[in-house]
Design a protein around this motif. Structure first.
Motif, mmCIF file in Angstrom:
data_model
loop_
_atom_site.group_PDB
_atom_site.id
_atom_site.type_symbol
_atom_site.label_atom_id
_atom_site.label_comp_id
_atom_site.label_asym_id
_atom_site.label_seq_id
_atom_site.Cartn_x
_atom_site.Cartn_y
_atom_site.Cartn_z
ATOM 1 N N LEU A 141 -38.560 7.468 3.819
ATOM 2 C CA LEU A 141 -37.423 6.958 4.292
ATOM 3 C C LEU A 141 -36.126 7.986 4.398
ATOM 4 O O LEU A 141 -35.456 7.789 5.423
ATOM 5 C CB LEU A 141 -36.963 5.385 3.671
ATOM 6 C CG LEU A 141 -38.228 4.532 3.731
ATOM 7 C CD1 LEU A 141 -37.672 3.240 2.532
ATOM 8 C CD2 LEU A 141 -38.013 3.886 4.983
ATOM 9 N N THR A 142 -35.976 8.599 3.640
ATOM 10 C CA THR A 142 -34.864 9.413 3.565
ATOM 11 C C THR A 142 -34.854 10.817 4.784
ATOM 12 O O THR A 142 -33.973 10.814 5.477
ATOM 13 C CB THR A 142 -34.575 10.576 2.342
ATOM 14 O OG1 THR A 142 -34.174 9.424 1.301
ATOM 15 C CG2 THR A 142 -33.633 11.320 2.133
ATOM 16 N N ILE A 143 -36.242 11.222 4.768
ATOM 17 C CA ILE A 143 -36.564 12.157 5.901
ATOM 18 C C ILE A 143 -36.349 11.399 7.322
ATOM 19 O O ILE A 143 -35.765 11.928 8.226
ATOM 20 C CB ILE A 143 -37.921 12.602 5.617
ATOM 21 C CG1 ILE A 143 -37.892 13.497 4.494
ATOM 22 C CG2 ILE A 143 -38.233 13.375 6.958
ATOM 23 C CD1 ILE A 143 -39.470 14.008 4.248
ATOM 24 N N LEU A 144 -36.712 10.060 7.532
ATOM 25 C CA LEU A 144 -36.611 9.484 8.715
ATOM 26 C C LEU A 144 -35.153 9.238 8.908
ATOM 27 O O LEU A 144 -34.961 9.396 10.053
ATOM 28 C CB LEU A 144 -37.491 8.300 8.505
ATOM 29 C CG LEU A 144 -39.007 8.600 8.632
ATOM 30 C CD1 LEU A 144 -39.702 6.957 8.520
ATOM 31 C CD2 LEU A 144 -39.597 9.134 9.996
ATOM 32 N N SER A 145 -34.694 8.781 8.179
ATOM 33 C CA SER A 145 -32.974 8.503 8.306
ATOM 34 C C SER A 145 -32.302 9.609 8.448
ATOM 35 O O SER A 145 -31.444 9.778 9.599
ATOM 36 C CB SER A 145 -32.497 8.141 7.018
ATOM 37 O OG SER A 145 -33.093 6.605 6.806
ATOM 38 N N HIS A 146 -32.460 10.853 8.064
ATOM 39 C CA HIS A 146 -31.973 12.022 8.389
ATOM 40 C C HIS A 146 -32.287 12.522 9.823
ATOM 41 O O HIS A 146 -31.531 13.068 10.680
ATOM 42 C CB HIS A 146 -32.240 13.291 7.430
ATOM 43 C CG HIS A 146 -31.541 13.106 6.012
ATOM 44 N ND1 HIS A 146 -31.768 13.886 4.972
ATOM 45 C CD2 HIS A 146 -30.748 12.020 5.657
ATOM 46 C CE1 HIS A 146 -31.095 13.342 3.825
ATOM 47 N NE2 HIS A 146 -30.214 12.389 4.276
ATOM 48 N N ALA A 147 -33.545 12.228 10.167
ATOM 49 C CA ALA A 147 -34.167 12.660 11.732
ATOM 50 C C ALA A 147 -33.312 12.045 12.440
ATOM 51 O O ALA A 147 -33.010 12.441 13.567
ATOM 52 C CB ALA A 147 -35.563 12.699 11.532
ATOM 53 N N GLY A 148 -33.296 10.719 12.231
ATOM 54 C CA GLY A 148 -32.890 9.662 13.179
ATOM 55 C C GLY A 148 -31.270 9.873 13.293
ATOM 56 O O GLY A 148 -30.629 9.772 14.541
ATOM 57 N N ALA A 149 -30.673 10.177 12.493
ATOM 58 C CA ALA A 149 -29.172 10.197 12.281
ATOM 59 C C ALA A 149 -28.760 11.687 13.180
ATOM 60 O O ALA A 149 -27.945 11.707 14.023
ATOM 61 C CB ALA A 149 -28.459 10.544 11.065
ATOM 62 N N GLN A 150 -29.673 12.618 12.868
ATOM 63 C CA GLN A 150 -29.510 13.970 13.857
ATOM 64 C C GLN A 150 -29.640 13.672 15.307
ATOM 65 O O GLN A 150 -28.888 14.131 16.016
ATOM 66 C CB GLN A 150 -30.323 15.044 13.001
ATOM 67 C CG GLN A 150 -30.087 16.364 13.637
ATOM 68 C CD GLN A 150 -30.629 17.412 12.813
ATOM 69 O OE1 GLN A 150 -30.497 17.253 11.607
ATOM 70 N NE2 GLN A 150 -31.148 18.483 13.353
#
Length: 443
Positions: free
Chosen positions: A112-121
């Motif tokens: 979830l952390t990886i996906l959140s960072h990817a989406g925010a970027q």
């Protein structure tokens, strides 16, 4: 869907895994859809417009790595997940452009952390690209006074409304809010745009040298007031003007007539007056710092400029514009701000307003070559840390400083500046354009 929620497209041939991933993502507040085949992604992208794609690596037909190769440059980031992951596959995926690689069985919180960072970027990149496109389309006053906030739009509308009037205008705003830019815009958009625009700092005037400097002398150099004839006279820092000088200026503004030193023949003048102050003029009157009759002569119309704190929606747009400007000047790639950079930009108080933001953008661009291109570092940097690494960048910084100093010393008189610098007038003009120097802002 709240701002932190993402649209995530899941691609996996295993039905149980697809269902498990969708349940996890929806439980975390995201919007998720799933596909069983990678070759279905191209058709789904325009319909869903996801922020992230989460794809298995090994699937019948098109694999996750093959999917990565088919995605267009503007596609959302791809996070790969596989039960058959190994170091070689992960390295290859990252080299090919994957955002990250996760092994099954996955740890839910890490995924979830990886996906959140990817989406925010991805959202930040999209926003930056939209701002760049908007900047390319801007022209005229929109480009002089950048901003899409309600406060910025209101200022532009007011400037357009006031530009055609011959009435005196007083611009009130903190240091760095763009008073000099708007003064020039009022001139350029008005009926006397072809006439001269003469600016000077009232704080530098003295009663002893007032007549010679402002009226000129018979057989000598022309005074500043005569130089403004037929155009605009811009009085900056009027609240810092000495009281005796205020009285002298008031007489000129009322009579629109001067007599050069050593002459007995008065000369009639016609010019529009625009003035500016970073202080509260009413408070300056109460403190005995500003004459009330002088203020009344200046503020037929008054325009208050918003601080950058009051137009936070414009911060990223302005920062993007300034980064592009300095990247061109120093012949560097335009750095892409990160989510951390955006957070630093939005949390800073900006006491120096747009001028401070512009300086931070310049330091941000210069630090990029050293791998230190972060807004946080640019905000806390002292000037000794800003020495460029390459000779080309150092020369550009040095030329900006030397030409800016000469423009101030010779009050913008281009022939005198060119002579002092030992270069031709055309070369000086070309350098000012290339280095992005704002002559009016320097004076």
């Amino acid at each position: 869907m709240n701002e932190a929620a993402l649209r995530i497209l899941v691609v996996d041939d295993d039905k149980a895994m697809r269902s498990s991933l969708v349940d996890l993502l929806e439980a975390a507040g995201h919007e998720a859809e799933a596909l069983s085949r990678a070759d279905q992604v191209a058709e789904k992208l325009p319909e869903m417009v996801p922020d992230v794609i989460l794809s298995d690596v090994r699937m019948p037909g098109m694999s996750g790595l093959e999917l990565l190769a088919t995605l267009p440059p503007e596609a959302p980031p791809l996070v790969l997940i596989s039960a058959h992951g190994d170091i070689a596959t992960a390295v290859q995926a990252m080299q090919d452009g994957a955002y990250s690689f996760v092994e099954k069985p996955y740890e839910p919180r890490r995924l979830l952390t990886i996906l959140s960072h990817a989406g925010a970027q991805h959202r930040l990149h999209q926003r930056t690209e939209r701002l760049k496109a908007r900047l390319r389309d801007l022209s005229g006053l929109d480009k002089l006074f950048l901003g899409q906030s309600a406060a910025a739009r209101a200022v532009r509308e007011e400037v357009l409304s006031l530009s055609e009037s011959p009435a005196s205008v007083l611009l009130v705003g903190e240091t760095g809010t763009g008073k000099d830019v708007l003064a020039r815009a009022l001139h350029d958009l008005g009926p006397h745009a072809e006439g001269p625009f003469v600016a000077f700092n009232c704080a530098t005037l003295t009663p002893e040298g007032f007549e010679r400097e402002m009226f000129g002398a018979e057989g000598g150099p022309q005074g500043k007031l005569a130089a403004a004839d037929g155009g605009t006279l811009f009085l900056d820092e009027v609240c810092a003007c000495p009281l005796p000088v205020q009285a002298m200026l008031l007489r000129v503004l009322e009579q629109r007539e001067i007599t050069p030193v050593g002459s007995s023949r008065p000369r009639r003048l016609a010019f529009r007056v625009i003035s500016a102050t970073n202080e509260d003029p009413e408070a300056a009157v109460e403190a005995g710092q500003l004459r009330l009759d002088f203020l009344h002569r200046l503020n037929t119309m008054s325009l208050s400029l918003p601080t950058l704190r009051e137009r936070r929606d414009d911060i990223l747009l302005l920062f993007t514009h300034f980064c592009g400007e300095f990247a061109r000047i120093y012949e560097l790639e335009v750095p892409e701000p990160s989510a951390e950079d955006l957070a630093a930009l939005m949390s800073h108080g900006w006491p120096g307003n747009v001028r401070e933001l512009r300086n931070v953008a310049e330091r941000f661009v210069l630090r990029m070559r050293r791998g230190q291109a972060s807004v946080a570092a640019a905000l806390r940097a002292d000037h000794l840390d800003d020495v460029p690494d390459t000779l080309r960048e150092a020369v550009a910084v040095f030329e900006r400083e030397v030409i800016g100093r000469a423009l101030r010393a010779h009050e913008g008189r281009m022939d005198a500046v060119a002579e002092a610098l030992g270069i031709g007038r055309r070369t000086l003009n070309e350098k000012i354009v290339k280095l992005g120097l704002n002559k009016d802002a320097l004076l």
